[in-house]
Motif scaffolding. Structure first.
Motif, short mmCIF file in Angstrom:
data_model
loop_
_atom_site.label_atom_id
_atom_site.label_comp_id
_atom_site.label_asym_id
_atom_site.label_seq_id
_atom_site.Cartn_x
_atom_site.Cartn_y
_atom_site.Cartn_z
N THR A 131 0.80 -1.22 0.11
CA THR A 131 0.09 0.06 -0.13
C THR A 131 0.96 1.26 0.14
O THR A 131 1.85 1.35 0.84
CB THR A 131 -1.00 -0.19 1.34
OG1 THR A 131 -1.88 -1.16 1.12
CG2 THR A 131 -1.73 1.28 1.38
N ARG A 132 0.39 2.07 -0.96
CA ARG A 132 1.42 3.37 -0.92
C ARG A 132 0.58 4.72 -0.30
O ARG A 132 1.17 5.48 0.28
CB ARG A 132 1.70 3.91 -2.58
CG ARG A 132 2.55 2.46 -2.94
CD ARG A 132 3.97 2.73 -2.51
NE ARG A 132 4.80 1.43 -2.93
CZ ARG A 132 5.19 0.63 -2.34
NH1 ARG A 132 5.10 0.64 -0.91
NH2 ARG A 132 5.95 -0.25 -2.72
N SER A 133 -0.60 4.76 -0.48
CA SER A 133 -1.44 5.71 0.41
C SER A 133 -1.33 5.60 1.83
O SER A 133 -1.63 4.80 2.45
CB SER A 133 -2.97 5.59 -0.01
OG SER A 133 -3.75 6.51 0.51
N LYS A 134 -0.79 6.91 2.32
CA LYS A 134 -0.87 7.04 3.80
C LYS A 134 -2.16 6.97 4.40
O LYS A 134 -2.30 6.27 5.53
CB LYS A 134 -0.16 8.38 3.89
CG LYS A 134 1.36 8.33 3.53
CD LYS A 134 1.91 9.72 4.18
CE LYS A 134 3.43 9.63 3.78
NZ LYS A 134 4.23 10.74 4.65
N ALA A 189 -2.84 3.71 7.01
CA ALA A 189 -3.28 3.97 8.47
C ALA A 189 -4.78 2.96 8.80
O ALA A 189 -4.75 2.34 9.86
CB ALA A 189 -3.63 5.43 8.97
N SER A 190 -5.59 3.05 7.83
CA SER A 190 -6.61 2.50 7.87
C SER A 190 -6.38 0.59 8.11
O SER A 190 -7.16 -0.03 8.61
CB SER A 190 -7.54 2.60 6.65
OG SER A 190 -8.71 1.58 6.81
N LYS A 191 -5.64 0.52 7.24
CA LYS A 191 -5.29 -1.04 7.13
C LYS A 191 -4.52 -1.46 8.27
O LYS A 191 -4.89 -2.61 8.87
CB LYS A 191 -4.49 -1.33 5.79
CG LYS A 191 -5.18 -1.34 4.54
CD LYS A 191 -4.33 -1.62 3.44
CE LYS A 191 -5.27 -1.61 2.21
NZ LYS A 191 -4.48 -2.18 0.77
N ALA A 192 -3.63 -0.79 8.83
CA ALA A 192 -2.78 -1.03 10.08
C ALA A 192 -3.82 -1.32 11.12
O ALA A 192 -3.69 -2.11 12.06
CB ALA A 192 -1.77 0.10 10.26
N ASN A 193 -4.76 -0.36 11.20
CA ASN A 193 -5.75 -0.24 12.43
C ASN A 193 -6.53 -1.57 12.25
O ASN A 193 -6.81 -2.24 13.18
CB ASN A 193 -6.77 1.18 12.38
CG ASN A 193 -7.52 0.92 13.61
OD1 ASN A 193 -7.19 0.87 14.69
ND2 ASN A 193 -8.79 1.36 13.03
#
Length: 164
Positions: free
Chosen positions: A100-103, A107-111
């Motif tokens: 994933t490149r979009s910041k 954040a959403s995926k990490a959460n």
């Protein structure tokens, strides 16, 4: 389930985990019926020639299995029969995260990964890739399902050489 103040919180957690496991068994029955053929064995994909070579390559290494879309699908189906597919799902989610490149999406995926797999008492608390490689992968290679796939692949390979 947990009534009264005398029961320890640990006992409540153990009962909840047992209930979760039993519920999981019921939920997986319909998914398993979809992924496993009538004889109760995994089926090869539709790309016969490429599938035969692919199936045989899976036993070379865990990385070979993970490089193959069909391999990941077959392994995931196998892990469902052992009620441990969350390990592969966690690994796949992390691999997707790395690409994933979009910041904002990062954040959403990490959460989501943290809430689903990492945090204490997460619904699909997962182990690591190493657990799959050292534990589940060797059992997958020994399973009747994979053995049947290798027999089919070997048979096709031999027939192809005879007709060439």
């Amino acid at each position: 389930m947990c009534q009264g103040l005398a029961e320890l919180p640990i006992a409540c957690l153990e009962r909840a985990k047992e209930f979760k496991t039993r519920l999981g068994i019921l939920l997986h029955k319909s998914e398993l019926a979809h992924g496993i053929g009538a004889a109760g064995k995994l089926q090869l994909g539709s790309r016969r020639r490429d599938s035969s070579r692919e199936v045989l390559e899976w036993r070379e290494s865990f990385d070979q299995l993970l490089k193959s879309k069909n391999g990941v699908t077959a392994f995931h189906t196998f892990l469902k029969t052992e009620f441990s597919e969350e390990n592969l799902d966690f690994w796949l989610a992390c691999e997707d995260f790395k690409k994933t490149r979009s910041k904002t999406k990062l954040a959403s995926k990490a959460n989501r990964i943290f809430e689903e797999f990492v945090q204490s008492e997460a619904p699909r608390e997962a182990k690591t890739r190493t657990l799959m490689e050292k534990d589940s992968y060797p059992r997958f290679l020994k399973s009747a399902s994979y053995q049947d796939m290798t027999k089919q692949a070997t048979s096709r390979s031999i027939n192809k050489r005879l007709h060439t």
